[in-house]
Design a protein around this motif. Structure first.
Motif, PDB file in Angstrom:
ATOM      1  N   PHE A 138       0.846  -1.189   0.000  1.00 41.60           N
ATOM      2  CA  PHE A 138       0.000   0.000   0.000  1.00 41.60           C
ATOM      3  C   PHE A 138       0.884   1.242   0.000  1.00 41.60           C
ATOM      4  O   PHE A 138       1.955   1.255   0.609  1.00 41.60           O
ATOM      5  N   GLY A 139       0.428   2.298  -0.676  1.00 43.00           N
ATOM      6  CA  GLY A 139       1.242   3.499  -0.658  1.00 43.00           C
ATOM      7  C   GLY A 139       0.748   4.592  -1.573  1.00 43.00           C
ATOM      8  O   GLY A 139      -0.246   4.458  -2.288  1.00 43.00           O
ATOM      9  N   ASN A 140       1.469   5.699  -1.503  1.00 41.44           N
ATOM     10  CA  ASN A 140       1.329   6.825  -2.414  1.00 41.44           C
ATOM     11  C   ASN A 140       2.759   7.219  -2.779  1.00 41.44           C
ATOM     12  O   ASN A 140       3.482   7.734  -1.938  1.00 41.44           O
ATOM     13  N   SER A 193      -3.099   4.657  -3.077  1.00 35.39           N
ATOM     14  CA  SER A 193      -3.978   5.569  -2.356  1.00 35.39           C
ATOM     15  C   SER A 193      -3.585   6.985  -2.729  1.00 35.39           C
ATOM     16  O   SER A 193      -2.485   7.226  -3.222  1.00 35.39           O
ATOM     17  N   LEU A 194      -4.471   7.938  -2.460  1.00 35.26           N
ATOM     18  CA  LEU A 194      -4.197   9.314  -2.845  1.00 35.26           C
ATOM     19  C   LEU A 194      -3.488  10.114  -1.764  1.00 35.26           C
ATOM     20  O   LEU A 194      -3.132  11.266  -1.993  1.00 35.26           O
ATOM     21  N   ASN A 195      -3.302   9.551  -0.579  1.00 35.50           N
ATOM     22  CA  ASN A 195      -2.380  10.138   0.410  1.00 35.50           C
ATOM     23  C   ASN A 195      -1.976   9.062   1.411  1.00 35.50           C
ATOM     24  O   ASN A 195      -2.529   7.957   1.430  1.00 35.50           O
ATOM     25  N   VAL A 227       3.182  -0.779   4.215  1.00 36.96           N
ATOM     26  CA  VAL A 227       2.808   0.498   3.614  1.00 36.96           C
ATOM     27  C   VAL A 227       4.087   1.262   3.336  1.00 36.96           C
ATOM     28  O   VAL A 227       4.983   1.349   4.171  1.00 36.96           O
ATOM     29  N   ASN A 228       4.204   1.796   2.122  1.00 35.76           N
ATOM     30  CA  ASN A 228       5.389   2.509   1.681  1.00 35.76           C
ATOM     31  C   ASN A 228       5.122   4.010   1.789  1.00 35.76           C
ATOM     32  O   ASN A 228       4.207   4.529   1.131  1.00 35.76           O
ATOM     33  N   LEU A 229       5.879   4.706   2.642  1.00 37.22           N
ATOM     34  CA  LEU A 229       5.645   6.121   2.928  1.00 37.22           C
ATOM     35  C   LEU A 229       6.804   6.970   2.420  1.00 37.22           C
ATOM     36  O   LEU A 229       7.943   6.505   2.343  1.00 37.22           O
ATOM     37  N   GLY A 261       5.709  12.144   4.353  1.00 36.95           N
ATOM     38  CA  GLY A 261       4.772  11.044   4.166  1.00 36.95           C
ATOM     39  C   GLY A 261       4.533  10.275   5.450  1.00 36.95           C
ATOM     40  O   GLY A 261       3.399   9.873   5.750  1.00 36.95           O
ATOM     41  N   LEU A 262       5.596  10.080   6.226  1.00 39.64           N
ATOM     42  CA  LEU A 262       5.432   9.433   7.521  1.00 39.64           C
ATOM     43  C   LEU A 262       4.550  10.289   8.428  1.00 39.64           C
ATOM     44  O   LEU A 262       3.666   9.770   9.128  1.00 39.64           O
ATOM     45  N   GLY A 263       4.771  11.602   8.387  1.00 39.45           N
ATOM     46  CA  GLY A 263       3.917  12.488   9.176  1.00 39.45           C
ATOM     47  C   GLY A 263       2.462  12.390   8.778  1.00 39.45           C
ATOM     48  O   GLY A 263       1.574  12.361   9.633  1.00 39.45           O
TER      49      GLY A 263
END
Length: 555
Positions: free
Chosen positions: A21-23, A44-46, A67-69, A74-76
């Motif tokens: 999962f990711g953006n 996903s869109l964010n 999940v790839n951030l 992105g982590l925030g």
């Protein structure tokens, strides 16, 4: 020579983590480029929605989910969802992109200066490998820690130039292929003491939590209730349901404040809390936790839950194993289990073109197949949900563990991806929908057969309840006019229906549950019964709202 990326892909395969999962962002491109065909990337869109999707997927599949951030920002963005994942004991693995190593000592863009400090408070483990070749071992360690009781999210930051570095198979293959098997059981003396205490009880009561939402625990705890002739309460704000709520022993969810919890447990000489906190309170109430003369014993796999209990003795071990032990070693009580109270007729809405909560949930209960999974983020309506909509199967209920809005819609998408053979229904408030409404796009693009019911009363009604309870004056920002929910959903590619009568709602649910595509139903919910004047709530509506809130607290 294989690369770090090759080693990590093998590691993920070994753990069944091939749905990602990711953006995507620039620091993630070296990992994501040319993913092998056995991997699926859910866009996903964010990052908040991506993390919530991974959370739902991990809980429903009972496996870690990645999940790839995108670096620090992105982590925030995903941190609120990680808070929910932590409270739900969900094994989410956050793989966070980082700037290239040569730039980390410079003022480079997208460099996360505190990669292990930023996620603290939301994860069990956070690391950034000191060498590229250590990435597979550190990520393997994180995955193992995520899945061990109590499960929870972890975070690993990887510089973007690590992925193409060569990695000696002799160095990484033992790490990639190994497993860790855990799950503690009670010692012999603890088993003896627990069984003696339960056998001596004359009027026991069970409080059940999310740790019993397992294949064996779910049904066996109902047998235990019959065995002991004990009524059963679900732990307040439980992120999953560890008990078949249609069973005759079920009494609802424990209330929110200490005084009401004590009232619910009054008349019982022993409280047996299984797989849950003791207790989840809100708001603060200085009342004692237990009625006078009542003892409490609890079993949990979570040492933190054990340490923070407000009363009683706690045994640390697997609660489903404890249930099996009690069934085998404690004689049947010989008592008669009281029948479940008769459900009152649904309250009718008094506003034309609107439905009451009870009317909505009665239609939902009749429409849902037994194997349906419900993801519920209509927090104000939870007491009526538990009273009127039975959860019949393990894994049949999810909600945000930290009660942080925004999990419901993307979490339901993750749940449906993990359990494609079970119907999934998301129940949301009109306010909670807006936190992660863009998740509808993912559902539409992937043609996920998800039914979304939005209870729309055009307000933050639960906050009006709290304002009334606290006796405040006017509180700003509690009305939500001017949002066209069905138009928003159609803009993301979702078909919609607005239901203003029970017949319309029934027809919409039947259609959506039979369809192979996502569908959103806007259920026109009656607004809260009070309005503000210069002194706060009006006198006539204050009484009605307090009655409603007290009912909610009783569960």
């Amino acid at each position: 020579m294989p690369t770090v990326r090759d080693a990590v892909l093998d590691l993920l395969r070994n753990h069944g983590m091939t749905t990602l999962f990711g953006n995507p962002g620039s620091t993630e491109i070296p990992f994501l480029a040319d993913l092998p065909p056995d991997f699926s990337y859910v866009l996903s869109l964010n990052e908040a929605t991506a993390t919530a999707m991974a959370d739902g997927y991990a809980q429903a599949s009972r496996r870690p989910a990645l999940v790839n951030l995108h670096s620090a920002v992105g982590l925030g963005n995903g941190m609120g969802s990680l808070v929910n994942a932590a409270a739900s004991h969900s094994p989410v693995v956050a793989l966070v992109g980082q700037q290239a190593r040569p730039l980390l000592a410079t003022p480079a863009a997208l460099a996360n200066q505190h990669p292990t400090l930023l996620p603290l408070g939301t994860v069990k483990f956070a690391a950034e490998p000191t060498r590229a070749e250590d990435v597979p071992a550190i990520l393997a360690q994180a995955i193992h820690l995520a899945t061990q009781p109590p499960a929870g999210p972890v975070c690993v930051s990887v510089p973007m130039d690590d992925w193409d570095r060569e990695c000696d198979p002799a160095h990484y293959r033992p790490t990639v292929s190994r497993g860790v098997v855990g799950g503690g059981v009670l010692g012999a003396q603890a088993v003896e003491d627990l069984c003696d205490l339960v056998a001596a009880a004359r009027t026991p009561v069970l409080v059940v939590g999310h740790e019993l939402d397992t294949t064996h625990g779910f049904d066996h705890v109902a047998r235990l209730a019959e065995h002991l002739a004990a009524p059963v309460w679900l732990s307040g704000f439980s992120p999953r349901c560890g008990y078949p709520t249609g069973h005759r022993a079920f009494r609802g969810t424990l209330p929110m404040d200490a005084r009401s919890v004590r009232s619910a447990l009054n008349g019982h000489d022993l409280v047996i809390a299984l797989g849950c906190p003791v207790f989840t309170y809100y708001p603060h109430d200085p009342a004692p936790a237990l009625p006078e003369g009542t003892e409490l014993v609890s079993v949990t796999a979570d040492p933190h839950t054990a340490a923070r209990a407000v009363a009683g003795d706690t045994y640390i071990g697997a609660p489903d194993a404890a249930v099996h032990t009690l069934l085998a070693q404690v004689p049947p009580s010989g008592r008669v289990l009281p029948e479940r109270p008769v459900l009152p007729a649904p309250r009718k809405a008094t506003v034309p073109g609107r439905l009451s909560t009870e009317e909505i949930f009665d239609v939902v209960a009749r429409a849902l197949p037994a194997e349906t999974i419900v993801v519920n983020e209509a927090i104000r309506q939870l007491p009526q949900f538990w009273a009127r909509v039975p959860v019949r199967r393990p894994g049949g209920f999810h909600m945000a563990g930290a009660i942080g809005l925004g999990f419901g819609l993307p979490g339901a998408i993750g749940v449906q991806l993990a359990c494609p053979d079970r119907p999934v229904l998301a129940i949301l408030g009109d306010g909670s929908l807006q936190y992660t409404v863009q998740a509808l796009w993912t559902a539409a693009q992937r043609r996920i057969p998800l039914t979304v019911v939005v209870l729309n009363n055009n307000e933050y009604a639960i906050l009006k309840d709290w304002g009334n309870r606290l006796g405040t004056g006017h509180i700003p920002g509690l009305d939500l006019p001017g949002i066209d929910i069905t138009a928003l959903a159609r803009g993301y590619g979702i078909s919609t229906t607005r239901a203003e009568t029970t017949d319309q709602l029934r027809q919409a649910l039947d259609h959506s549950l039979a369809d192979a595509h996502p569908h959103l139903i806007e259920a026109a919910l009656a607004p809260s019964p009070y309005r503000w004047n210069s002194d706060g709530a009006t006198p006539s509506s204050t009484t009605a709202t307090k009655s409603s809130l007290n009912s909610a607290e009783r569960g």
